[in-house]
Design a protein around this motif. Structure first.
Motif, PDB file in Angstrom:
ATOM      1  N   ILE A   5     -30.915  -2.172  -0.736  1.00 26.91           N
ATOM      2  CA  ILE A   5     -30.084  -1.456  -1.699  1.00 26.91           C
ATOM      3  C   ILE A   5     -30.949  -0.391  -2.366  1.00 26.91           C
ATOM      4  CG2 ILE A   5     -28.668  -1.619  -3.772  1.00 26.91           C
ATOM      5  CD1 ILE A   5     -28.123  -4.554  -3.057  1.00 26.91           C
ATOM      6  N   LEU A   6     -30.522   0.856  -2.260  1.00 28.05           N
ATOM      7  CA  LEU A   6     -31.266   1.968  -2.837  1.00 28.05           C
ATOM      8  C   LEU A   6     -30.814   2.161  -4.282  1.00 28.05           C
ATOM      9  CD1 LEU A   6     -31.130   4.403   0.217  1.00 28.05           C
ATOM     10  CD2 LEU A   6     -32.925   2.764  -0.399  1.00 28.05           C
ATOM     11  N   ALA A   7     -31.675   1.742  -5.219  1.00 29.64           N
ATOM     12  CA  ALA A   7     -31.287   1.679  -6.631  1.00 29.64           C
ATOM     13  C   ALA A   7     -32.341   2.299  -7.535  1.00 29.64           C
ATOM     14  CB  ALA A   7     -31.036   0.225  -7.026  1.00 29.64           C
ATOM     15  N   ALA A   8     -32.974   3.369  -7.082  1.00 29.85           N
ATOM     16  CA  ALA A   8     -34.046   3.989  -7.861  1.00 29.85           C
ATOM     17  C   ALA A   8     -33.552   5.078  -8.805  1.00 29.85           C
ATOM     18  CB  ALA A   8     -35.112   4.576  -6.925  1.00 29.85           C
ATOM     19  N   GLY A   9     -32.282   5.461  -8.677  1.00 32.15           N
ATOM     20  CA  GLY A   9     -31.775   6.622  -9.389  1.00 32.15           C
ATOM     21  C   GLY A   9     -31.615   6.447 -10.891  1.00 32.15           C
ATOM     22  N   GLN A  10     -31.778   7.567 -11.596  1.00 31.47           N
ATOM     23  CA  GLN A  10     -31.643   7.568 -13.047  1.00 31.47           C
ATOM     24  C   GLN A  10     -30.202   7.716 -13.494  1.00 31.47           C
ATOM     25  OE1 GLN A  10     -34.124  10.466 -14.975  1.00 31.47           O
ATOM     26  NE2 GLN A  10     -33.332  10.024 -17.016  1.00 31.47           N
ATOM     27  N   GLY A  11     -29.438   8.509 -12.778  1.00 30.45           N
ATOM     28  CA  GLY A  11     -28.054   8.711 -13.187  1.00 30.45           C
ATOM     29  C   GLY A  11     -27.932   9.568 -14.427  1.00 30.45           C
ATOM     30  N   THR A  18     -27.087   5.494 -19.240  1.00 26.28           N
ATOM     31  CA  THR A  18     -28.307   5.191 -18.485  1.00 26.28           C
ATOM     32  C   THR A  18     -29.582   5.429 -19.289  1.00 26.28           C
ATOM     33  OG1 THR A  18     -28.195   7.426 -17.526  1.00 26.28           O
ATOM     34  CG2 THR A  18     -27.254   5.613 -16.236  1.00 26.28           C
ATOM     35  N   ASP A  19     -29.449   5.567 -20.591  1.00 25.31           N
ATOM     36  CA  ASP A  19     -30.645   5.762 -21.414  1.00 25.31           C
ATOM     37  C   ASP A  19     -31.591   4.563 -21.347  1.00 25.31           C
ATOM     38  OD1 ASP A  19     -29.874   8.273 -22.184  1.00 25.31           O
ATOM     39  OD2 ASP A  19     -29.155   7.679 -24.178  1.00 25.31           O
ATOM     40  N   ASP A  20     -31.027   3.368 -21.190  1.00 27.81           N
ATOM     41  CA  ASP A  20     -31.856   2.157 -21.225  1.00 27.81           C
ATOM     42  C   ASP A  20     -31.734   1.304 -19.977  1.00 27.81           C
ATOM     43  OD1 ASP A  20     -29.261   1.309 -21.555  1.00 27.81           O
ATOM     44  OD2 ASP A  20     -29.697  -0.080 -23.199  1.00 27.81           O
ATOM     45  N   ARG A  21     -31.131   1.862 -18.920  1.00 25.91           N
ATOM     46  CA  ARG A  21     -30.923   1.075 -17.694  1.00 25.91           C
ATOM     47  C   ARG A  21     -30.786   2.008 -16.508  1.00 25.91           C
ATOM     48  NH1 ARG A  21     -25.455  -1.523 -19.673  1.00 25.91           N
ATOM     49  NH2 ARG A  21     -26.567  -1.102 -21.634  1.00 25.91           N
ATOM     50  N   PRO A  22     -31.081   1.526 -15.294  1.00 25.55           N
ATOM     51  CA  PRO A  22     -30.853   2.350 -14.103  1.00 25.55           C
ATOM     52  C   PRO A  22     -29.358   2.507 -13.840  1.00 25.55           C
ATOM     53  CG  PRO A  22     -31.565   0.150 -13.469  1.00 25.55           C
ATOM     54  CD  PRO A  22     -31.686   0.221 -14.953  1.00 25.55           C
ATOM     55  N   LYS A  23     -29.049   3.492 -13.064  1.00 22.23           N
ATOM     56  CA  LYS A  23     -27.659   3.826 -12.758  1.00 22.23           C
ATOM     57  C   LYS A  23     -26.871   2.627 -12.237  1.00 22.23           C
ATOM     58  CE  LYS A  23     -25.298   7.403  -9.981  1.00 22.23           C
ATOM     59  NZ  LYS A  23     -25.553   8.429  -8.926  1.00 22.23           N
ATOM     60  N   CYS A  24     -27.501   1.826 -11.384  1.00 18.26           N
ATOM     61  CA  CYS A  24     -26.788   0.713 -10.754  1.00 18.26           C
ATOM     62  C   CYS A  24     -26.399  -0.386 -11.741  1.00 18.26           C
ATOM     63  CB  CYS A  24     -27.615   0.120  -9.624  1.00 18.26           C
ATOM     64  SG  CYS A  24     -29.122  -0.695 -10.172  1.00 18.26           S
ATOM     65  N   ILE A  51     -31.919  -9.866   0.677  1.00 13.31           N
ATOM     66  CA  ILE A  51     -31.659  -8.606  -0.019  1.00 13.31           C
ATOM     67  C   ILE A  51     -32.931  -8.076  -0.672  1.00 13.31           C
ATOM     68  CG2 ILE A  51     -30.385  -7.505  -1.909  1.00 13.31           C
ATOM     69  CD1 ILE A  51     -28.146  -9.575  -1.415  1.00 13.31           C
ATOM     70  N   THR A  52     -33.182  -6.795  -0.458  1.00 10.07           N
ATOM     71  CA  THR A  52     -34.270  -6.079  -1.122  1.00 10.07           C
ATOM     72  C   THR A  52     -33.679  -4.895  -1.862  1.00 10.07           C
ATOM     73  OG1 THR A  52     -35.940  -6.686   0.524  1.00 10.07           O
ATOM     74  CG2 THR A  52     -36.372  -4.723  -0.787  1.00 10.07           C
ATOM     75  N   MET A  53     -34.061  -4.724  -3.114  1.00  4.86           N
ATOM     76  CA  MET A  53     -33.674  -3.542  -3.882  1.00  4.86           C
ATOM     77  C   MET A  53     -34.877  -2.630  -4.012  1.00  4.86           C
ATOM     78  SD  MET A  53     -31.498  -4.945  -7.113  1.00  4.86           S
ATOM     79  CE  MET A  53     -30.314  -6.297  -6.947  1.00  4.86           C
ATOM     80  N   VAL A  54     -34.644  -1.324  -3.828  1.00  7.35           N
ATOM     81  CA  VAL A  54     -35.685  -0.344  -4.128  1.00  7.35           C
ATOM     82  C   VAL A  54     -35.340   0.249  -5.485  1.00  7.35           C
ATOM     83  CG1 VAL A  54     -36.886   1.741  -3.422  1.00  7.35           C
ATOM     84  CG2 VAL A  54     -36.032   0.146  -1.682  1.00  7.35           C
ATOM     85  N   ALA A  55     -36.134  -0.088  -6.480  1.00  5.13           N
ATOM     86  CA  ALA A  55     -35.913   0.365  -7.846  1.00  5.13           C
ATOM     87  C   ALA A  55     -36.841   1.525  -8.168  1.00  5.13           C
ATOM     88  CB  ALA A  55     -36.145  -0.794  -8.821  1.00  5.13           C
ATOM     89  N   GLY A  56     -36.580   2.185  -9.296  1.00  7.29           N
ATOM     90  CA  GLY A  56     -37.421   3.289  -9.736  1.00  7.29           C
ATOM     91  C   GLY A  56     -37.287   3.471 -11.231  1.00  7.29           C
ATOM     92  N   TYR A  57     -36.311   4.279 -11.630  1.00  3.38           N
ATOM     93  CA  TYR A  57     -36.042   4.497 -13.047  1.00  3.38           C
ATOM     94  C   TYR A  57     -35.671   3.181 -13.730  1.00  3.38           C
ATOM     95  CZ  TYR A  57     -33.511   6.094 -17.209  1.00  3.38           C
ATOM     96  OH  TYR A  57     -33.062   6.267 -18.503  1.00  3.38           O
ATOM     97  N   LYS A  58     -36.322   2.909 -14.867  1.00  3.08           N
ATOM     98  CA  LYS A  58     -36.080   1.686 -15.645  1.00  3.08           C
ATOM     99  C   LYS A  58     -36.109   0.449 -14.744  1.00  3.08           C
ATOM    100  CE  LYS A  58     -35.401   3.828 -19.594  1.00  3.08           C
ATOM    101  NZ  LYS A  58     -36.314   3.694 -20.744  1.00  3.08           N
ATOM    102  N   SER A  59     -37.077   0.411 -13.834  1.00  2.00           N
ATOM    103  CA  SER A  59     -37.157  -0.693 -12.877  1.00  2.00           C
ATOM    104  C   SER A  59     -37.362  -2.038 -13.564  1.00  2.00           C
ATOM    105  CB  SER A  59     -38.284  -0.444 -11.877  1.00  2.00           C
ATOM    106  OG  SER A  59     -39.529  -0.287 -12.542  1.00  2.00           O
ATOM    107  N   ASP A  60     -37.995  -2.027 -14.744  1.00  2.45           N
ATOM    108  CA  ASP A  60     -38.237  -3.286 -15.458  1.00  2.45           C
ATOM    109  C   ASP A  60     -36.939  -4.034 -15.742  1.00  2.45           C
ATOM    110  OD1 ASP A  60     -40.892  -2.721 -15.398  1.00  2.45           O
ATOM    111  OD2 ASP A  60     -41.088  -2.230 -17.527  1.00  2.45           O
ATOM    112  N   ALA A  61     -35.861  -3.282 -15.954  1.00  6.64           N
ATOM    113  CA  ALA A  61     -34.569  -3.918 -16.251  1.00  6.64           C
ATOM    114  C   ALA A  61     -34.070  -4.708 -15.049  1.00  6.64           C
ATOM    115  CB  ALA A  61     -33.547  -2.869 -16.663  1.00  6.64           C
TER     116      ALA A  61
END
Length: 259
Positions: A5-11, A18-24, A51-61
């Motif tokens: 799942i491609l989930a790195a986007g900021q949105g 999306t100020d405090d969370r990734p788009k997904c 399942i593998t997620m690729v995170a980026g923006y706010k990945s800690d969430a």
């Protein structure tokens, strides 16, 4: 089969949601986009450990939310300067040791029937396309062709063009939704083409039908490259049953129709 799942986007177009969370992780009627997607996968028999997620923006969430599950999270640390293909290649090591990979954008919601159609595919490379796109695009924007891209296929349902801007409705036979699958030789061809794209960019050479360099490649650029190099990408036809949440107008549309 493994799922990425491609989930790195900021949105950015969903701000301030999306100020405090990734788009997904934006919620649609109280449930996040990613949770709705995971529920659909579970209903179709896909286990969390696959399942593998690729995170980026706010990945800690995302890491915090799924820390007690078997879901694997890989971080694209260069998410601010790269695009979808580079996010996907963060999971290259995983893909190189598999024979069957399902790839899903992290900002889409789809029914079980949509997912099941691509799970049933025996093709080396399969791409879900929505034949009912026009009415949906008309709800999302004033002129559907302002946002639509080319998608054509031959009489055997293999894609011939994808992802190009156009003002010709005849070149939009359907629309790409961000859900695809690569098996066997199809997976090998996809990985090889991504490597070739990176090499071309490093040498200052042009890619396939795009002025973008490897680091900025869209998935549709990669798919078009595969087509141009002779790979067969099967169109898996649906007629709606999915939503994209790219901006606040999209969110309003999906919330007016989804349960």
């Amino acid at each position: 089969m493994k799922v990425i799942i491609l989930a790195a986007g900021q949105g950015t177009r969903l701000k301030p949601l999306t100020d405090d969370r990734p788009k997904c992780m934006v919620e649609v009627k109280g449930r996040s986009i990613i949770d709705r997607q995971l529920d659909t996968m579970h209903a179709c028999g896909i286990a969390y450990e696959d399942i593998t997620m690729v995170a980026g923006y706010k990945s800690d969430a995302l890491v915090e939310k799924y820390k007690d599950t078997a879901i694997r999270i890989i971080i694209n640390t260069d998410y601010e300067t790269t695009n979808m293909v580079c996010s996907l290649m963060c999971a290259k090591e995983l893909m190189e040791h598999q024979e069957d990979i399902l790839i899903s954008y992290g900002d889409i919601i789809y029914d079980e029937s949509v997912l099941q159609k691509i799970l049933d595919s025996k093709e080396d490379s399969s791409v879900v396309v929505d034949d009912g796109w026009f009415g949906y695009w008309a709800e999302r924007c004033e002129n559907p062709l302002d946002d639509a891209e080319t998608l054509t296929y031959d009489n055997m349902d293999y894609l011939t063009e994808i992802g190009q801007k156009t003002t010709d409705l005849n070149k939009v036979q359907s629309q790409y939704i961000g859900l695809m699958r690569f098996q066997g030789d199809g997976l090998k061809a996809m990985l090889a083409l991504a490597k070739e794209a990176e090499g071309r960019s490093n040498r200052g050479e042009a890619l396939w039908r795009t002025t973008r360099i490897y680091q900025k490649m869209y998935m549709t650029d990669l798919l078009q490259g595969l087509i141009d190099e002779g790979s067969k990408l099967k169109a898996i036809h649906i007629n709606r049953g999915w939503f994209e949440v790219d901006n606040c107008d999209d969110l309003n549309v999906v919330e007016s129709q989804i349960l």
